[in-house]
Design a protein around this motif. Structure first.
Motif, PDB file in Angstrom:
ATOM      1  N   GLY A  10      17.931 -40.664  84.061  1.00  0.00           N
ATOM      2  CA  GLY A  10      16.736 -40.581  84.805  1.00  0.00           C
ATOM      3  C   GLY A  10      15.472 -40.391  84.151  1.00  0.00           C
ATOM      4  N   TYR A  11      15.249 -39.501  83.235  1.00  0.00           N
ATOM      5  CA  TYR A  11      14.105 -39.173  82.387  1.00  0.00           C
ATOM      6  C   TYR A  11      13.828 -40.383  81.325  1.00  0.00           C
ATOM      7  CZ  TYR A  11      12.611 -34.632  84.049  1.00  0.00           C
ATOM      8  OH  TYR A  11      12.228 -33.317  84.789  1.00  0.00           O
ATOM      9  N   TYR A  12      14.972 -40.774  80.825  1.00  0.00           N
ATOM     10  CA  TYR A  12      14.784 -41.925  79.712  1.00  0.00           C
ATOM     11  C   TYR A  12      14.166 -43.155  80.457  1.00  0.00           C
ATOM     12  CZ  TYR A  12      15.997 -45.463  76.408  1.00  0.00           C
ATOM     13  OH  TYR A  12      15.756 -46.505  75.391  1.00  0.00           O
ATOM     14  N   LEU A  13      14.714 -43.376  81.793  1.00  0.00           N
ATOM     15  CA  LEU A  13      14.317 -44.606  82.334  1.00  0.00           C
ATOM     16  C   LEU A  13      12.906 -44.463  83.056  1.00  0.00           C
ATOM     17  CD1 LEU A  13      17.517 -45.800  84.271  1.00  0.00           C
ATOM     18  CD2 LEU A  13      16.714 -46.865  82.626  1.00  0.00           C
ATOM     19  N   ALA A  14      12.667 -43.142  83.488  1.00  0.00           N
ATOM     20  CA  ALA A  14      11.249 -43.056  84.167  1.00  0.00           C
ATOM     21  C   ALA A  14      10.262 -43.014  82.859  1.00  0.00           C
ATOM     22  CB  ALA A  14      11.523 -41.309  84.659  1.00  0.00           C
ATOM     23  N   SER A  15      10.661 -42.339  81.717  1.00  0.00           N
ATOM     24  CA  SER A  15       9.555 -42.348  80.733  1.00  0.00           C
ATOM     25  C   SER A  15       9.193 -43.853  80.125  1.00  0.00           C
ATOM     26  CB  SER A  15       9.979 -41.391  79.640  1.00  0.00           C
ATOM     27  OG  SER A  15      11.125 -41.865  79.112  1.00  0.00           O
ATOM     28  N   ARG A  16      10.208 -44.486  80.287  1.00  0.00           N
ATOM     29  CA  ARG A  16      10.046 -45.980  79.954  1.00  0.00           C
ATOM     30  C   ARG A  16       9.484 -47.105  80.832  1.00  0.00           C
ATOM     31  NH1 ARG A  16      11.028 -43.520  76.255  1.00  0.00           N
ATOM     32  NH2 ARG A  16      12.222 -43.849  74.272  1.00  0.00           N
ATOM     33  N   LEU A  17       9.880 -46.809  81.780  1.00  0.00           N
ATOM     34  CA  LEU A  17       9.608 -47.840  83.049  1.00  0.00           C
ATOM     35  C   LEU A  17       7.964 -47.400  83.820  1.00  0.00           C
ATOM     36  CD1 LEU A  17      13.069 -48.313  84.641  1.00  0.00           C
ATOM     37  CD2 LEU A  17      11.842 -49.919  82.771  1.00  0.00           C
ATOM     38  N   ILE A  18       7.924 -46.099  84.257  1.00  0.00           N
ATOM     39  CA  ILE A  18       6.873 -45.733  85.095  1.00  0.00           C
ATOM     40  C   ILE A  18       5.542 -45.996  84.384  1.00  0.00           C
ATOM     41  CG2 ILE A  18       5.611 -44.290  86.329  1.00  0.00           C
ATOM     42  CD1 ILE A  18       8.376 -42.759  86.721  1.00  0.00           C
ATOM     43  N   LYS A  19       4.493 -46.804  84.948  1.00  0.00           N
ATOM     44  CA  LYS A  19       3.248 -47.146  84.344  1.00  0.00           C
ATOM     45  C   LYS A  19       2.339 -46.594  85.337  1.00  0.00           C
ATOM     46  CE  LYS A  19       4.829 -49.582  81.054  1.00  0.00           C
ATOM     47  NZ  LYS A  19       5.110 -48.772  79.695  1.00  0.00           N
ATOM     48  N   PRO A  20       1.153 -46.087  84.977  1.00  0.00           N
ATOM     49  CA  PRO A  20       0.128 -45.471  85.757  1.00  0.00           C
ATOM     50  C   PRO A  20       0.117 -46.121  87.251  1.00  0.00           C
ATOM     51  CG  PRO A  20      -0.632 -45.423  83.650  1.00  0.00           C
ATOM     52  CD  PRO A  20       0.485 -46.139  83.713  1.00  0.00           C
ATOM     53  N   LYS A  21       0.017 -47.359  87.471  1.00  0.00           N
ATOM     54  CA  LYS A  21      -0.298 -48.108  88.607  1.00  0.00           C
ATOM     55  C   LYS A  21       0.987 -47.922  89.533  1.00  0.00           C
ATOM     56  CE  LYS A  21       1.297 -52.799  86.845  1.00  0.00           C
ATOM     57  NZ  LYS A  21       0.877 -54.065  86.383  1.00  0.00           N
ATOM     58  N   PHE A  22       2.229 -47.678  88.838  1.00  0.00           N
ATOM     59  CA  PHE A  22       3.163 -47.570  89.842  1.00  0.00           C
ATOM     60  C   PHE A  22       3.593 -46.031  90.165  1.00  0.00           C
ATOM     61  CE2 PHE A  22       4.592 -51.468  87.251  1.00  0.00           C
ATOM     62  CZ  PHE A  22       4.247 -52.192  88.110  1.00  0.00           C
ATOM     63  N   ARG A  23       2.906 -45.137  89.694  1.00  0.00           N
ATOM     64  CA  ARG A  23       3.042 -43.809  89.999  1.00  0.00           C
ATOM     65  C   ARG A  23       3.285 -43.458  91.348  1.00  0.00           C
ATOM     66  NH1 ARG A  23      -1.528 -40.867  86.160  1.00  0.00           N
ATOM     67  NH2 ARG A  23      -0.445 -41.060  84.125  1.00  0.00           N
ATOM     68  N   LYS A  24       2.495 -43.798  92.350  1.00  0.00           N
ATOM     69  CA  LYS A  24       2.752 -43.399  93.692  1.00  0.00           C
ATOM     70  C   LYS A  24       3.941 -43.905  94.464  1.00  0.00           C
ATOM     71  CE  LYS A  24      -2.375 -42.937  94.434  1.00  0.00           C
ATOM     72  NZ  LYS A  24      -3.648 -43.260  94.988  1.00  0.00           N
ATOM     73  N   LYS A  25       4.136 -45.272  94.085  1.00  0.00           N
ATOM     74  CA  LYS A  25       5.407 -45.879  94.627  1.00  0.00           C
ATOM     75  C   LYS A  25       6.712 -45.272  94.071  1.00  0.00           C
ATOM     76  CE  LYS A  25       3.433 -50.690  95.035  1.00  0.00           C
ATOM     77  NZ  LYS A  25       3.501 -51.760  94.614  1.00  0.00           N
ATOM     78  N   SER A  26       6.649 -44.835  92.796  1.00  0.00           N
ATOM     79  CA  SER A  26       7.701 -44.218  92.479  1.00  0.00           C
ATOM     80  C   SER A  26       7.879 -42.692  92.962  1.00  0.00           C
ATOM     81  CB  SER A  26       7.628 -43.804  90.828  1.00  0.00           C
ATOM     82  OG  SER A  26       8.431 -43.262  90.213  1.00  0.00           O
ATOM     83  N   ILE A  27       6.900 -41.954  93.163  1.00  0.00           N
ATOM     84  CA  ILE A  27       6.962 -40.660  93.925  1.00  0.00           C
ATOM     85  C   ILE A  27       7.562 -40.866  95.212  1.00  0.00           C
ATOM     86  CG2 ILE A  27       5.493 -39.011  94.913  1.00  0.00           C
ATOM     87  CD1 ILE A  27       3.728 -39.172  92.267  1.00  0.00           C
ATOM     88  N   PHE A  28       7.021 -41.999  95.956  1.00  0.00           N
ATOM     89  CA  PHE A  28       7.486 -41.999  97.543  1.00  0.00           C
ATOM     90  C   PHE A  28       8.840 -42.385  97.561  1.00  0.00           C
ATOM     91  CE2 PHE A  28       8.188 -45.304 100.892  1.00  0.00           C
ATOM     92  CZ  PHE A  28       8.174 -44.461 102.044  1.00  0.00           C
TER      93      PHE A  28
END
Length: 435
Positions: free
Chosen positions: A270-288
């Motif tokens: 999960g951390y590996y994917l999150a650190s590679r996939l999450i960009k600043p503009k997707f932060r809120k969607k990811s949190i939700f």
């Protein structure tokens, strides 16, 4: 680990030495905690067989951690953040020394154990969070948080299964003493490593009350604080109940170690994917999305507590958690960075954030103690249904964050500086009328 080797792992030759040393200390911390922290609760449970006693031990941790944050904040302002980090590791070492010496008298020293651990966590996390804020930049924070998560996941895979195997293979309590001793040794190495960090003194007054009031001027900061309260409300009870349920369901430390291995393996991914996939503009969607998944996964284990279902819950929650905590952590530091006098007041911002987070944890454990005392152990599942909403609530408090720079508030008419300016203006006016 050699600094040159660590730079090769990062793939860059110009990574700051202090950043690598901080990650090394973090890795030693995570490995020590992964080896023993899971089994401290089981060690205490085997001595007390009481949910209330276990709740009181964890309550001491979450009470003394924020109190220590206040003291650590003052020390960080007057002395040095690296010294505060060192104090945290020393108190964590003292905790394991106390458990090794007084373990046979657990019932008499339960509150002492919780207090020492809370003080150690308070010093350590205050210093670590401030140093992280100083070392990282907005564009590197997602990567830093992700890499730190990978370190914690690797430690989580190695630690619990190794500890579970040692405890199961040796005579009762001999294995516990061995893993507590290894944790003590790891913290000793971390203390030695901290001497190589560059000293980072700070100056100025410690004015955390002013930063608490800043939430009235800065809506982003207010949202972050309330989000952390609800995060703490969820995690306060979950941090020890799930581990205890796994042990109760299996009666085996080795099975608990396997659970930790599988859960940490999923979290590593999960951390590996999150650190590679999450960009600043997707932060809120990811949190939700992550918050919804984390809440819904609870229902897998509430009404049918079996080992396979606990494993399934562990995998799902471990995969989802990084997609919440990586962007959430980065967003928090970004909001602080845009806050009023962020560079000067960064320590106060960290302290206030932790006060709100730990307030949620305190309320969570008090609710746990109240429910168990009044309605019995069966009521725990209903409590988890309520406080489990905490991670979903995080999104609703951060969804409007815009990262606009906080304006300087109106000057206090009673302040000495403002009064001086007023007197100077009056003198100027008088001089002008004379001419």
């Amino acid at each position: 680990m050699n600094i040159k080797v660590m730079r090769k792992v990062f793939g860059e030759e110009d990574v700051p030495k202090d950043l690598l040393l901080l990650l090394l200390i973090s890795g030693l911390f995570f490995l020590s905690i992964a080896l023993s922290n899971t089994f401290v609760n089981i060690f205490l449970w085997k001595h007390t067989k009481s949910f209330v006693d276990l709740g009181l031990y964890n309550l001491m941790i979450v009470i003394f951690q924020p109190l220590t944050f206040l003291l650590a904040g003052r020390l960080a302002k007057k002395v040095d953040r690296v010294i505060v980090l060192r104090l945290g590791v020393i108190f964590l070492a003292l905790f394991f020394i106390s458990v090794l010496i007084l373990g046979s008298k657990t019932n008499d020293y339960l509150l002492l154990f919780g207090t020492l651990l809370g003080v150690g966590y308070g010093f350590y996390w205050l210093a670590f969070n401030v140093l992280t804020f100083e070392i990282t930049e907005p564009e590197t924070r997602d990567f830093f948080n992700g890499f730190q998560g990978i370190l914690s996941s690797i430690a989580g895979m190695v630690g619990p299964i190794s500890a579970g195997w040692m405890i199961s293979s040796l005579e009762e309590y001999t294995g516990y003493k061995l893993i507590f001793g290894i944790s003590l040794a790891l913290f000793t190495i971390a203390i030695i490593t901290s001497w190589f960090l560059k000293r980072r003194p700070a100056s100025g007054h410690f004015t955390f009350r002013r930063i608490i009031k800043e939430r009235k001027n800065n809506i982003d900061w207010r949202g972050i604080l309330y989000a952390h309260f609800f995060q703490g409300l969820r995690e306060g009870t979950f941090m020890f109940v799930i581990v205890l349920w796994v042990f109760i369901a299996t009666g085996s430390e080795l099975s608990l170690g396997k659970f930790g291995l599988i859960e940490s393996g999923a979290m590593f991914l999960g951390y590996y994917l999150a650190s590679r996939l999450i960009k600043p503009k997707f932060r809120k969607k990811s949190i939700f999305v992550a918050g919804i998944v984390l809440y819904m996964s609870i229902y897998l284990i509430l009404f049918n507590l079996t080992y396979p279902l606990l494993i399934t819950y562990g995998i799902i929650s471990a995969l989802a958690f990084p997609f919440l905590v990586v962007p959430y952590g980065s967003l928090t530091f970004d909001v602080i960075g845009k806050g009023w006098k962020a560079a000067e007041k960064r320590i106060e911002y960290i302290v206030v954030r932790e006060l709100f987070y730990n307030s949620g944890r305190v309320i969570s454990i008090l609710l746990f103690l109240g429910m168990v005392s009044i309605f019995g152990d069966y009521s725990i599942k209903y409590l988890l249904m309520v406080i489990g909403i905490g991670h979903v609530a995080v999104f609703f408090f951060i969804r409007h964050i815009t990262l606009k720079k906080s304006p300087d508030p109106e000057p206090d008419p009673k302040s000495e500086e403002t009064s001086a300016k007023r007197r100077n203006n009056q003198l100027d006016e008088e001089s002008g009328s004379t001419i």
